[in-house]
Design a protein around this motif. Structure first.
Motif, PDB file in Angstrom:
ATOM      1  N   ASN A  24       0.801  -1.225   0.000  1.00  0.00           N
ATOM      2  CA  ASN A  24       0.000   0.000   0.000  1.00  0.00           C
ATOM      3  C   ASN A  24       0.838   1.282   0.000  1.00  0.00           C
ATOM      4  O   ASN A  24       0.295   2.366   0.147  1.00  0.00           O
ATOM      5  N   GLU A  25       2.149   1.136  -0.173  1.00  0.00           N
ATOM      6  CA  GLU A  25       3.064   2.284  -0.206  1.00  0.00           C
ATOM      7  C   GLU A  25       2.847   3.190   1.004  1.00  0.00           C
ATOM      8  O   GLU A  25       2.663   4.409   0.888  1.00  0.00           O
ATOM      9  N   LEU A  26       2.899   2.608   2.185  1.00  0.00           N
ATOM     10  CA  LEU A  26       2.631   3.323   3.426  1.00  0.00           C
ATOM     11  C   LEU A  26       3.920   3.904   4.011  1.00  0.00           C
ATOM     12  O   LEU A  26       4.981   3.290   3.949  1.00  0.00           O
ATOM     13  N   ASP A  27       3.797   5.086   4.599  1.00  0.00           N
ATOM     14  CA  ASP A  27       4.888   5.644   5.381  1.00  0.00           C
ATOM     15  C   ASP A  27       4.965   4.965   6.741  1.00  0.00           C
ATOM     16  O   ASP A  27       6.043   4.736   7.282  1.00  0.00           O
ATOM     17  N   VAL A  28       3.786   4.666   7.292  1.00  0.00           N
ATOM     18  CA  VAL A  28       3.667   4.115   8.633  1.00  0.00           C
ATOM     19  C   VAL A  28       2.520   3.119   8.661  1.00  0.00           C
ATOM     20  O   VAL A  28       1.448   3.388   8.108  1.00  0.00           O
ATOM     21  N   VAL A  29       2.743   1.983   9.304  1.00  0.00           N
ATOM     22  CA  VAL A  29       1.657   1.024   9.524  1.00  0.00           C
ATOM     23  C   VAL A  29       1.767   0.516  10.949  1.00  0.00           C
ATOM     24  O   VAL A  29       2.861   0.252  11.441  1.00  0.00           O
ATOM     25  N   ARG A  30       0.644   0.433  11.629  1.00  0.00           N
ATOM     26  CA  ARG A  30       0.660  -0.003  13.013  1.00  0.00           C
ATOM     27  C   ARG A  30      -0.395  -1.077  13.253  1.00  0.00           C
ATOM     28  O   ARG A  30      -1.289  -1.288  12.426  1.00  0.00           O
ATOM     29  N   CYS A  31      -0.276  -1.743  14.372  1.00  0.00           N
ATOM     30  CA  CYS A  31      -1.213  -2.796  14.738  1.00  0.00           C
ATOM     31  C   CYS A  31      -1.855  -2.461  16.077  1.00  0.00           C
ATOM     32  O   CYS A  31      -1.459  -1.514  16.762  1.00  0.00           O
ATOM     33  N   LEU A  32      -2.822  -3.248  16.468  1.00  0.00           N
ATOM     34  CA  LEU A  32      -3.382  -3.152  17.807  1.00  0.00           C
ATOM     35  C   LEU A  32      -2.459  -3.887  18.776  1.00  0.00           C
ATOM     36  O   LEU A  32      -1.592  -4.657  18.356  1.00  0.00           O
ATOM     37  N   TYR A  33      -2.656  -3.666  20.050  1.00  0.00           N
ATOM     38  CA  TYR A  33      -1.798  -4.335  21.019  1.00  0.00           C
ATOM     39  C   TYR A  33      -2.587  -4.766  22.253  1.00  0.00           C
ATOM     40  O   TYR A  33      -3.631  -4.198  22.585  1.00  0.00           O
ATOM     41  N   MET A  34      -2.049  -5.778  22.921  1.00  0.00           N
ATOM     42  CA  MET A  34      -2.620  -6.263  24.167  1.00  0.00           C
ATOM     43  C   MET A  34      -1.870  -5.626  25.317  1.00  0.00           C
ATOM     44  O   MET A  34      -0.645  -5.691  25.385  1.00  0.00           O
ATOM     45  N   GLU A  35      -2.601  -4.978  26.200  1.00  0.00           N
ATOM     46  CA  GLU A  35      -2.006  -4.371  27.373  1.00  0.00           C
ATOM     47  C   GLU A  35      -1.937  -5.418  28.485  1.00  0.00           C
ATOM     48  O   GLU A  35      -2.965  -5.876  28.987  1.00  0.00           O
ATOM     49  N   ARG A  36      -0.722  -5.817  28.846  1.00  0.00           N
ATOM     50  CA  ARG A  36      -0.499  -6.824  29.880  1.00  0.00           C
ATOM     51  C   ARG A  36      -0.117  -6.100  31.172  1.00  0.00           C
ATOM     52  O   ARG A  36       1.033  -5.723  31.367  1.00  0.00           O
ATOM     53  N   ASN A  37      -1.073  -5.894  32.052  1.00  0.00           N
ATOM     54  CA  ASN A  37      -0.849  -5.080  33.242  1.00  0.00           C
ATOM     55  C   ASN A  37      -0.503  -5.959  34.437  1.00  0.00           C
ATOM     56  O   ASN A  37      -1.373  -6.610  35.017  1.00  0.00           O
ATOM     57  N   GLU A  38       0.775  -5.974  34.800  1.00  0.00           N
ATOM     58  CA  GLU A  38       1.220  -6.784  35.927  1.00  0.00           C
ATOM     59  C   GLU A  38       0.923  -6.118  37.265  1.00  0.00           C
ATOM     60  O   GLU A  38       1.035  -6.758  38.313  1.00  0.00           O
ATOM     61  N   SER A  54      -6.285  -4.318  11.860  1.00  0.00           N
ATOM     62  CA  SER A  54      -7.165  -4.791  12.940  1.00  0.00           C
ATOM     63  C   SER A  54      -6.712  -6.138  13.481  1.00  0.00           C
ATOM     64  O   SER A  54      -7.506  -7.068  13.623  1.00  0.00           O
ATOM     65  N   LYS A  55      -5.424  -6.223  13.794  1.00  0.00           N
ATOM     66  CA  LYS A  55      -4.870  -7.452  14.365  1.00  0.00           C
ATOM     67  C   LYS A  55      -4.065  -7.086  15.608  1.00  0.00           C
ATOM     68  O   LYS A  55      -3.315  -6.111  15.609  1.00  0.00           O
ATOM     69  N   VAL A  56      -4.213  -7.877  16.653  1.00  0.00           N
ATOM     70  CA  VAL A  56      -3.470  -7.664  17.895  1.00  0.00           C
ATOM     71  C   VAL A  56      -2.153  -8.424  17.768  1.00  0.00           C
ATOM     72  O   VAL A  56      -2.109  -9.648  17.865  1.00  0.00           O
ATOM     73  N   LEU A  57      -1.063  -7.689  17.563  1.00  0.00           N
ATOM     74  CA  LEU A  57       0.221  -8.312  17.246  1.00  0.00           C
ATOM     75  C   LEU A  57       1.324  -7.971  18.240  1.00  0.00           C
ATOM     76  O   LEU A  57       2.417  -8.529  18.158  1.00  0.00           O
ATOM     77  N   HIS A  58       1.051  -7.078  19.152  1.00  0.00           N
ATOM     78  CA  HIS A  58       2.065  -6.634  20.116  1.00  0.00           C
ATOM     79  C   HIS A  58       1.533  -6.802  21.535  1.00  0.00           C
ATOM     80  O   HIS A  58       0.351  -6.580  21.799  1.00  0.00           O
ATOM     81  N   ASN A  59       2.422  -7.182  22.452  1.00  0.00           N
ATOM     82  CA  ASN A  59       2.069  -7.330  23.858  1.00  0.00           C
ATOM     83  C   ASN A  59       2.858  -6.326  24.674  1.00  0.00           C
ATOM     84  O   ASN A  59       4.087  -6.425  24.789  1.00  0.00           O
ATOM     85  N   TYR A  60       2.134  -5.359  25.210  1.00  0.00           N
ATOM     86  CA  TYR A  60       2.731  -4.249  25.953  1.00  0.00           C
ATOM     87  C   TYR A  60       2.604  -4.519  27.447  1.00  0.00           C
ATOM     88  O   TYR A  60       1.507  -4.635  27.978  1.00  0.00           O
ATOM     89  N   ARG A  61       3.743  -4.609  28.109  1.00  0.00           N
ATOM     90  CA  ARG A  61       3.751  -4.964  29.518  1.00  0.00           C
ATOM     91  C   ARG A  61       3.826  -3.705  30.393  1.00  0.00           C
ATOM     92  O   ARG A  61       4.702  -2.866  30.207  1.00  0.00           O
ATOM     93  N   ILE A  62       2.911  -3.598  31.341  1.00  0.00           N
ATOM     94  CA  ILE A  62       2.955  -2.549  32.347  1.00  0.00           C
ATOM     95  C   ILE A  62       3.367  -3.195  33.666  1.00  0.00           C
ATOM     96  O   ILE A  62       2.706  -4.114  34.154  1.00  0.00           O
TER      97      ILE A  62
END
Length: 246
Positions: free
Chosen positions: A110-124, A205-213
């Motif tokens: 798609n000749e994108l400058d930036v592409v991002r995904c959704l993420y899962m917030e893992r709150n410890e 619209s895909k959850v591809l990252h796991n963000y740890r708090i």
């Protein structure tokens, strides 16, 4: 040959989480990576872990440096990156196996400058996990858009690590981190610079990252909140000097 994606992994005293993070990167279905691990003066076993991985995988580059803070460390990584695209993975997070394959194909097709995904917030801290970064009031999923024309996106969490950036785009826009030793929230002005410049962006619209708090995260520390003022000043400087707003 230059790699297609440069992955920047800033590390500082993260031995507890580092194996899971690096394993999730080296085991990506997309293999054409250079993995730049920047050890920012760790005093635990972080450097030993990184060197062990580098001895087994030629794609891994370990940079051992005195502690200089997140912004300076990330700018060093940007200067070293050789890939067409740049990804950032925090060393206490981890990603799904197909993340870079999906984001790379989206960017190329798609000749994108930036592409991002959704993420899962893992709150410890609270023990509650939830899918984050998917507000329909900010953008439409799976649609190409220009952020400057949808200004609500500037109010979303920066989450700069759930993104693949075209490296030439970053260079053209002079998009770098504010170098403030000991500071936090240094992703804030970086994200602003990205959104102010990007012409073609997409959120898949895909959850591809796991963000740890955890208890060490900036969002868990009220003492670090005042560093946002430095980021606000950097945003205003950049906007003024680059003509983002009249």
């Amino acid at each position: 040959m230059e790699p297609k994606i440069s992955v920047l992994v800033p590390c500082c005293n993260v031995e507890k989480y580092l194996h899971q993070c690096i394993d999730s990167i080296v085991n990506q279905t997309f293999k054409d990576l250079e993995i730049i691990c920047l050890n920012d003066g760790s005093t635990d076993g972080t450097l030993d872990i990184l060197n062990d991985y580098a001895s087994k995988d030629s794609r891994i580059i370990v940079v051992d440096k005195p502690n200089s803070g997140y912004g300076a460390t990330m700018n060093m990584g940007l200067d070293m990156a050789r890939g067409k695209y740049v990804g950032i993975i925090e060393s206490d997070d981890y990603i799904e196996p197909e993340m870079f394959e999906i984001l790379y194909n989206e960017a190329e097709n798609n000749e994108l400058d930036v592409v991002r995904c959704l993420y899962m917030e893992r709150n410890e801290v609270t023990g509650i996990d939830k899918v984050a970064d998917c507000s329909p009031n900010l953008y439409e999923l799976d649609k190409i858009f220009t952020p400057i024309e949808q200004e609500k996106i500037f109010f979303m969490p920066p989450s700069i690590w759930a993104v693949l950036y075209n490296r030439d785009f970053l260079i053209r826009g002079d998009i770098r981190f504010l170098e403030t030793p000991g500071a936090s929230y240094q992703d804030t002005s970086f994200a602003f610079k990205v959104y102010a410049n990007v012409k073609r962006m997409k959120v898949v619209s895909k959850v591809l990252h796991n963000y740890r708090i955890n208890s060490n995260s900036s969002v868990s520390s009220l003492k670090k909140l005042f560093y946002v003022c430095d980021e606000d000043a950097e945003i205003r400087r950049y906007a003024r000097e680059h003509g983002v707003y009249d």
